[in-house]
Enzyme design. Structure first.
Site, PDB file in Angstrom:
ATOM      1  N   SER A 132       0.857  -1.185   0.000  1.00 38.26           N
ATOM      2  CA  SER A 132       0.000   0.000   0.000  1.00 38.26           C
ATOM      3  C   SER A 132       0.888   1.227   0.000  1.00 38.26           C
ATOM      4  CB  SER A 132      -0.871   0.005   1.263  1.00 38.26           C
ATOM      5  OG  SER A 132      -1.524   1.247   1.408  1.00 38.26           O
ATOM      6  N   TYR A 145      -1.915  -1.202  11.052  1.00 35.68           N
ATOM      7  CA  TYR A 145      -1.980  -1.526   9.623  1.00 35.68           C
ATOM      8  C   TYR A 145      -0.773  -0.962   8.887  1.00 35.68           C
ATOM      9  CZ  TYR A 145      -3.450  -1.446   4.738  1.00 35.68           C
ATOM     10  OH  TYR A 145      -3.504  -1.606   3.366  1.00 35.68           O
TER      11      TYR A 145
END
Ligand code: NAP
Length: 280
Positions: A132, A145
């Site tokens: 990401s 995360y």
């Protein structure tokens, strides 16, 4: 012979669209996730669906037994399964943090270790990790995360350097926000508030922000569709000389540059405003 791809997290979002696109491009697709029911659409397209919980060693062993009974060849592995453990760091227990890393990092490593012997033997293969742009900056309320995606940056770099000698290429996919179930799932993962609920107001603000952030109709950010990300994944699998990293979408292109142009404190201020923690 058709190329073989194994995909984790194929029951929804990016993984599901990637499985469809690989199938449409003539690949033999092994689509995996915990929920077989949610992969019926893929079966209809000729994909072979396999139950796989990347956090469970027995499930990994069973899934690969099933896959390797049907193929000796693995051309592409797409490590896509992932989720976001929301919560402010003081609220997170070691179990929350461990589970975040179990799915996004340790599970990915175990699945990769299952296919590497086949790829080494064939002296070719491609491993595509779905990271990401959040592996390059951190949002308050989601640092577990982000930490997992930062870890993926390093693991992917190390693996790429280690297995190139065997003809295996390793790629990192880095999307910005994508309209999938990912964000709504993340809100189900908040930990219980700690004594006095000191983050209660921020939790509410963050939840409100997340309710709109990946809805392309409502978001103030440019949002990708899972199909757009799947197209890049299939491209990364097919290109003779893949890039090491694919930054997908405007956010993924601009945020790292913006961060690099600011001091840490300036960037903190931007994050707090952009994600609705402070007004202005
Ligand atoms: P999604 O729609 O929620 O899909 C997540 C997939 O992961 C599901 O198929 C889920 O399947 C699977 N999964 C979750 N826990 C698992 C486990 N323990 N074992 C095996 N599979 C598991 O989310 P998505 O947006 O497509 O996310 C896919 C990847 O893209 C993730 O790695 C995410 O970090 C990354 N990403 C997403 C965004 C975004 O904004 N959406 C942005 C950048 C990167 P089951 O529940 O059936 O197992």
């Amino acid at each position: 012979m058709n190329k073989v791809v194994i995909i984790t997290g194929a029951s929804s979002g990016i993984g599901n669209e990637s499985a469809k696109l690989f199938a449409q491009n003539g690949y033999r697709v092994f689509a995996t996730a915990r929920s077989l029911d949610r992969m019926k659409d893929l079966e209809a397209l000729g994909c072979i669906t396999v139950r796989l919980d990347v956090t469970d060693e027995a499930s990994i062993q069973q899934a690969f037994q099933q896959i390797f009974a049907q193929t000796d060849q693995v051309d592409v592995l797409v490590n896509n399964a992932g989720f976001s453990q929301n919560g402010f760091l003081e609220e997170l227990t070691p179990q929350h943090l461990r589970y975040q890393f179990d799915v996004n990092v340790f599970g990915l490593v175990r699945v990769t270790q299952m296919v590497l012997p086949k790829m080494r033997q064939a002296r070719r293969g491609r491993i595509i990790n779905v990271g990401s742009v959040g592996g390059e900056f951190t949002t308050p309320g989601a640092s577990a995360y982000h930490a997992s995606k930062y870890a993926l940056e390093s693991l992917t770099d190390g693996l790429r350097q280690e297995v190139n000698q065997f003809g295996i290429q390793v790629v990192l996919i880095k999307p910005g926000g994508v309209e999938t179930e990912f964000v709504s799932n993340s809100t189900a993962f908040y930990p219980e508030p700690i004594d006095g609920n000191p983050y209660g107001d921020w939790r509410q603000r963050f939840t409100n922000m997340l309710a709109t952030v990946v809805d392309s109709q409502k978001s103030s950010f440019p949002i990708l569709t899972p199909v757009e990300v799947a197209e890049v994944i299939v491209q990364a699998a097919a290109e003779p000389e893949p890039q090491t990293r694919y930054r997908i979408g405007e956010t993924a292109q601009t945020m790292p540059q913006l961060k690099g142009s600011m001091s840490d404190k300036e960037f903190d201020g931007l994050m707090l405003k952009q994600f609705g923690f402070i007004d202005g």
